[in-house]
Scaffold this active site. Structure first.
Site, PDB file in Angstrom:
ATOM      1  N   ILE A  12       0.784  -1.255  -0.057  1.00 25.24           N
ATOM      2  CA  ILE A  12      -0.154   0.034   0.166  1.00 25.24           C
ATOM      3  C   ILE A  12       0.987   1.300  -0.273  1.00 25.24           C
ATOM      4  O   ILE A  12       0.676   2.378  -0.680  1.00 25.24           O
ATOM      5  CB  ILE A  12      -1.001   0.029   1.405  1.00 25.24           C
ATOM      6  CG1 ILE A  12      -2.071  -1.255   1.108  1.00 25.24           C
ATOM      7  CG2 ILE A  12      -1.608   1.576   1.234  1.00 25.24           C
ATOM      8  CD1 ILE A  12      -2.671  -1.304   2.463  1.00 25.24           C
ATOM      9  N   ASP A  31      11.423   2.197   5.599  1.00 28.60           N
ATOM     10  CA  ASP A  31      11.196   0.849   5.306  1.00 28.60           C
ATOM     11  C   ASP A  31      12.075  -0.033   5.820  1.00 28.60           C
ATOM     12  O   ASP A  31      13.199   0.040   5.232  1.00 28.60           O
ATOM     13  CB  ASP A  31      10.457   0.580   4.039  1.00 28.60           C
ATOM     14  CG  ASP A  31       9.542  -0.664   4.078  1.00 28.60           C
ATOM     15  OD1 ASP A  31      10.138  -1.583   4.550  1.00 28.60           O
ATOM     16  OD2 ASP A  31       8.599  -0.557   3.504  1.00 28.60           O
ATOM     17  N   GLY A  36       8.367  -5.082   2.586  1.00 26.47           N
ATOM     18  CA  GLY A  36       8.463  -4.229   1.338  1.00 26.47           C
ATOM     19  C   GLY A  36       9.467  -4.617   0.349  1.00 26.47           C
ATOM     20  O   GLY A  36      10.401  -5.453   0.874  1.00 26.47           O
ATOM     21  N   LEU A  76       2.374   3.365   8.121  1.00 29.79           N
ATOM     22  CA  LEU A  76       1.733   2.000   7.846  1.00 29.79           C
ATOM     23  C   LEU A  76       2.842   0.761   8.014  1.00 29.79           C
ATOM     24  O   LEU A  76       2.532  -0.273   7.968  1.00 29.79           O
ATOM     25  CB  LEU A  76       1.822   1.778   6.266  1.00 29.79           C
ATOM     26  CG  LEU A  76       1.128   3.067   5.707  1.00 29.79           C
ATOM     27  CD1 LEU A  76       1.016   2.894   3.781  1.00 29.79           C
ATOM     28  CD2 LEU A  76      -0.496   2.865   5.818  1.00 29.79           C
ATOM     29  N   ALA A 119      -2.755   3.508   9.946  1.00 25.18           N
ATOM     30  CA  ALA A 119      -3.301   2.304   9.444  1.00 25.18           C
ATOM     31  C   ALA A 119      -3.881   1.417  10.485  1.00 25.18           C
ATOM     32  O   ALA A 119      -3.111   0.622  11.035  1.00 25.18           O
ATOM     33  CB  ALA A 119      -2.243   1.589   8.202  1.00 25.18           C
ATOM     34  N   TYR A 151      -2.648  -9.490  16.678  1.00 27.08           N
ATOM     35  CA  TYR A 151      -2.759  -8.557  15.768  1.00 27.08           C
ATOM     36  C   TYR A 151      -3.837  -7.690  15.955  1.00 27.08           C
ATOM     37  O   TYR A 151      -3.713  -6.187  15.731  1.00 27.08           O
ATOM     38  CB  TYR A 151      -2.962  -9.049  14.258  1.00 27.08           C
ATOM     39  CG  TYR A 151      -2.717  -8.028  13.218  1.00 27.08           C
ATOM     40  CD1 TYR A 151      -1.679  -7.434  12.739  1.00 27.08           C
ATOM     41  CD2 TYR A 151      -4.119  -7.830  12.532  1.00 27.08           C
ATOM     42  CE1 TYR A 151      -1.952  -6.582  11.762  1.00 27.08           C
ATOM     43  CE2 TYR A 151      -4.238  -6.833  11.570  1.00 27.08           C
ATOM     44  CZ  TYR A 151      -2.761  -6.351  11.150  1.00 27.08           C
ATOM     45  OH  TYR A 151      -3.165  -5.195   9.901  1.00 27.08           O
TER      46      TYR A 151
END
Length: 342
Positions: A12, A31, A36, A76, A119, A151
């Site tokens: 995303i 990141d 990713g 995110l 997010a 989670y």
């Protein structure tokens, strides 16, 4: 506008990078590349408005400086995917909660109060069988989900942190509850169902449906998701609120498998795999998940651009190209057909 995107090399996040750079914004991505991929953002590396740091948000030593630079932060960075959530339950809690709190603490310490887009996930609704899931419903945590429940806990905690920092320190927070985002750059190795089905169908392998397949989900293309996120942040201005982000078209996993087979003109057959065999532990899957999008639409006038069929067609084309390249011993980046036609 100065935009910081944590997890910006991910599925995303990289689409958010595309959106903001196309507008001429300055974008800084951090990141750790655990899920990713540098390839997701490689096309922007020569753009003077783009900067990338490979780092973990838990230990990143430039967090205060870059957060202080940002006008808007999309947070995110998180442990995602059922396989990873089950395999790394302690890391889920540490990364998802501590990382979020570190971003918010840096935002407060900088004096300049950037807008923070957090997010969250439809997982916070737990085992809720309502026909539509609304932002004002009670959130539940159920141990029927096995270790996967960690989670949900982490995302509920992130929401509580965002709301608390907004109330106590005046940092505007948009809390976005994602519903099954799919599309180009998503990979199936962490348990994501659509890319897994597509890869199996393209290879004419059995489509493995976990459980009975009657559980329903609502899938939204990432290219729509990022437009919705930007619209919420823009129209929300300095307000703090929670909003569902997704698509309200509901489909069962069994119907999804049949649709992928049809779109791929595949010879695949459907095989059912018990949940315990699929995930290594026995838990009760959530039966349905469909968002009420009234808040998103009333605030922004948002309309979806991509149908599920269009998304699947794009993914099939990408997977076929990837398979062809692997057989020929080389790799190329594939632009989705729907984007080439736009």
């Amino acid at each position: 506008m100065h935009v910081l995107i944590t997890g910006g090399a991910g599925f995303i996040g990289s689409h958010l990078v595309d959106l903001h750079l196309a507008r001429g914004d300055s974008v800084h991505v951090v990141d750790d590349l655990s899920t990713g991929a540098r390839a997701n953002i490689a096309q922007h590396e020569d753009n003077p408005n783009f900067r990338f740091d490979e780092a973990d948000v838990l230990t990143w030593d430039r967090i205060d400086r870059v957060v202080g630079w940002a006008d808007r932060i999309y947070h995110l960075a998180a442990i995602v995917g059922v396989y990873r959530v089950i395999a790394e339950p302690t890391k889920v809690l540490a990364t998802n909660i501590v990382g979020c709190e570190r971003i918010l603490r840096a935002a407060n310490a900088g004096g300049w109060k950037p807008q923070v887009v957090l997010a969250s996930s439809s997982e916070v609704y737990g085992h809720n069988d309502e026909s539509l899931l609304r932002e004002d419903q009670d959130l539940t945590v159920s141990t029927r989900a096995g270790t996967r429940w960690g989670y949900s806990v982490s995302k509920i905690a992130d929401e509580a942190l965002g709301l608390s920092y907004a109330q106590r320190y005046g940092i505007p927070a948009v809390i976005a509850r994602f519903f099954n985002t799919v599309g180009p750059r998503q990979v199936g190795r962490y348990g994501m169902v659509v890319p897994r089905f597509v890869a199996q169908a393209v290879r004419n392998e059995p489509i493995t449906v976990f459980g009975g397949g009657l559980q329903t989900r609502s899938f939204c293309d990432a290219r729509d998701t990022v437009v919705a996120l930007d619209a919420l942040a823009t129209h929300g201005k300095r307000n703090t609120f929670v909003a569902n982000v997704g698509n309200d078209r509901e489909i069962s996993i069994l119907e999804l498998a049949e649709l992928v087979i049809e779109r791929a003109n595949s010879r695949s057959v459907i095989e059912h795999v018990p949940l315990k065999e699929a995930y290594g532990e026995d838990f009760e899957d959530i039966r349905r998940r469909r968002p009420d999008l009234s808040r998103l639409r009333s605030m922004t006038g948002f309309e979806h651009r991509f149908t599920l069929e269009q998304t699947i067609d794009d993914l099939i084309a990408i997977e076929r190209k990837r398979l062809e390249d692997s057989r020929n011993g080389h790799c190329t980046l594939v632009r989705p057909q729907s984007e080439r036609a736009a």
